[in-house]
Design a protein around this motif. Structure first.
Motif, PDB file in Angstrom:
ATOM      1  N   LYS A 215      -4.514   8.193  11.237  1.00  0.00           N
ATOM      2  CA  LYS A 215      -4.441   6.752  11.004  1.00  0.00           C
ATOM      3  C   LYS A 215      -4.864   6.436   9.577  1.00  0.00           C
ATOM      4  O   LYS A 215      -5.501   7.247   8.890  1.00  0.00           O
ATOM      5  CB  LYS A 215      -5.320   5.975  11.987  1.00  0.00           C
TER       6      LYS A 215
ATOM      7  N   PHE B 211      -0.817   5.672  12.789  1.00  0.00           N
ATOM      8  CA  PHE B 211      -0.902   4.225  12.732  1.00  0.00           C
ATOM      9  C   PHE B 211      -1.603   3.785  11.450  1.00  0.00           C
ATOM     10  O   PHE B 211      -2.514   4.460  10.958  1.00  0.00           O
ATOM     11  CB  PHE B 211      -1.679   3.668  13.925  1.00  0.00           C
TER      12      PHE B 211
ATOM     13  N   ARG C 203       6.077  -6.941  19.187  1.00  0.00           N
ATOM     14  CA  ARG C 203       6.245  -5.784  18.304  1.00  0.00           C
ATOM     15  C   ARG C 203       7.677  -5.753  17.806  1.00  0.00           C
ATOM     16  O   ARG C 203       8.621  -6.046  18.547  1.00  0.00           O
ATOM     17  CB  ARG C 203       5.914  -4.522  19.093  1.00  0.00           C
TER      18      ARG C 203
ATOM     19  N   SER D 293      10.613  -3.383  16.001  1.00  0.00           N
ATOM     20  CA  SER D 293      11.060  -2.058  15.585  1.00  0.00           C
ATOM     21  C   SER D 293      11.768  -2.167  14.244  1.00  0.00           C
ATOM     22  O   SER D 293      12.344  -3.192  13.902  1.00  0.00           O
ATOM     23  CB  SER D 293      12.015  -1.447  16.632  1.00  0.00           C
TER      24      SER D 293
ATOM     25  N   PRO E  88       7.745   3.512   7.968  1.00  0.00           N
ATOM     26  CA  PRO E  88       7.306   2.972   9.258  1.00  0.00           C
ATOM     27  C   PRO E  88       8.455   2.866  10.252  1.00  0.00           C
ATOM     28  O   PRO E  88       9.628   2.749   9.868  1.00  0.00           O
ATOM     29  CB  PRO E  88       6.779   1.575   8.893  1.00  0.00           C
TER      30      PRO E  88
ATOM     31  N   GLY F 160       3.111   9.411  15.734  1.00  0.00           N
ATOM     32  CA  GLY F 160       1.925   8.742  16.262  1.00  0.00           C
ATOM     33  C   GLY F 160       0.883   8.344  15.246  1.00  0.00           C
ATOM     34  O   GLY F 160      -0.278   8.117  15.592  1.00  0.00           O
TER      35      GLY F 160
ATOM     36  N   THR G 213      -0.379  -4.082  12.085  1.00  0.00           N
ATOM     37  CA  THR G 213      -0.399  -2.667  12.440  1.00  0.00           C
ATOM     38  C   THR G 213       0.975  -2.078  12.179  1.00  0.00           C
ATOM     39  O   THR G 213       1.987  -2.671  12.556  1.00  0.00           O
ATOM     40  CB  THR G 213      -0.765  -2.475  13.923  1.00  0.00           C
TER      41      THR G 213
ATOM     42  N   GLU H 255       3.347   1.335  12.582  1.00  0.00           N
ATOM     43  CA  GLU H 255       3.531   2.626  13.239  1.00  0.00           C
ATOM     44  C   GLU H 255       4.387   3.518  12.352  1.00  0.00           C
ATOM     45  O   GLU H 255       5.458   3.125  11.900  1.00  0.00           O
ATOM     46  CB  GLU H 255       4.222   2.439  14.592  1.00  0.00           C
TER      47      GLU H 255
END
Length: 352
Positions: free
Chosen positions: A168, A249, A349, A351, A218, A247, A241, A243
């Motif tokens: 992260k 972050f 969220r 994408s 991202p 995985g 946040t 992504e």
């Protein structure tokens, strides 16, 4: 383990020492140009100020004398007056004015270093990038942190596995915009000129630095914004946040209010790297790395990354190399930031 950092922290890993200099026209003479950019170009190894573009007659007179340069207004600049006096243009005007001034430079066959974000909207920024591509001129987005030697060494250390696998990242940039003498009519607080608020102006720093350090894009974002008082037209505060693949972050925030602060942290399976005063211009940064049972602390390790930015861009012009922070890099951040705004508006969220 820490040889990457200890082997001449200020060294330029990109410099091949080409001959020549690049003559700059500086388009816009606001506070950043006067206090940071112009002195940086003036002290650069590969750049020199030859032309100043401003709408202020007083600024034209004063700065022309100070830098022994030609000073013209915006109409003369767009018409190509004295275009033979410069090789490249640095555009440092309010965001929505980037496109016409960059397009003018491209029309005259001049290379372009353009402040971030590339424009007030993604669509206008895409037109800006296309104008430079069609003209065959070099375009660099002014991500000065990508030229800071400490940040570049941090990237090399992270990508070399110095922290193990990155899990992260976190970062914040708080810039109290109205505490520096600006009033509520400042252009950063007007959506039509700025495009966005804290996210566009300072939130882009931890976002772009994370993309630079990871060298990946991202896949999704979530965000929230808040505003009050004189900031009703743009976001006063933002938290988001990001992504990344596998995985990873990123948790980032930015604000136009609050005590000034800027930090950037990379967390790995084998260690952590923390950069203090991460994004403040011309600041001696403190980097603390804990990895493999050892600790490295570098204090006062910064350099004038504004000068580094101009020298790096000029180096690219002189050698014909494509800058790392090119036009596509600037567009990538705008796509992410627009998705953050969409997430904040919808509560969902998004994408990428």
């Amino acid at each position: 383990m820490f040889d990457t950092f200890l082997d001449d922290v200020a060294a330029r890993d990109w410099d091949t020492h080409p001959d020549g200099t690049v003559r700059f026209a500086v388009v816009g003479t606001g506070g950043f140009a006067r206090h940071l950019a112009l002195p940086a170009i003036d002290s650069a190894d590969y750049g020199e100020v030859t032309t100043l573009v401003t709408g202020s007659p007083d600024a034209r007179a004063d700065l022309a004398t100070e830098y022994d340069a030609t000073a013209i207004d915006y109409e003369a600049y767009r018409d190509g007056t004295r275009a033979d006096a410069y090789d490249a243009v640095y555009v440092v005007v309010p965001n929505r004015l980037h496109l016409p001034n960059v397009a003018a430079a491209a029309d005259h066959g001049k290379h372009v270093l353009c402040e971030k974000p590339l424009d007030a909207t993604l669509e206008r920024a895409e037109r800006l990038v296309a104008a430079c591509e069609d003209a065959g001129v070099t375009l660099m987005t002014a991500y000065r942190m990508q030229t800071d030697p400490v940040v570049r060494r941090l990237r090399a250390f992270v990508q070399g596995g110095g922290l193990g696998d990155v899990v992260k990242l976190s970062g914040d940039f708080t810039f109290p915009v109205l505490s520096g003498g600006y009033g509520p009519d400042h252009w950063r607080l007007a959506a039509d000129l700025a495009g966005g608020g804290a996210l566009y102006d300072v939130g882009v720093y931890p976002l772009n630095t994370a993309r630079f350090v990871l060298d990946t894009e991202p896949t999704a974002v979530e965000g929230t914004t808040a505003t009050s008082g004189p900031y009703s037209d743009v976001d006063e505060r933002v938290a988001f946040t990001v992504e990344f693949p596998e995985g990873v972050f990123g948790s980032f925030s930015a604000s136009f209010t609050g005590a000034a602060d800027s930090t950037f942290v990379v967390h790995g399976t084998d260690g952590t790297a923390r950069l203090e005063d991460a994004f403040v211009p011309r600041r001696d940064r403190t980097l603390r790395v804990e990895a493999g049972g050892a600790t490295l602390t570098l204090e006062g390790a910064g350099t004038n990354e504004v000068r580094e930015e101009f020298d790096y861009f000029a180096h690219c012009v002189l050698t014909g190399e494509r800058p790392e922070p090119d036009g596509e890099d600037g567009l990538a951040d705008l796509r992410v930031m627009d998705a953050v705004y969409e997430s904040a508006a919808s509560g969902e969220r998004r994408s990428l």
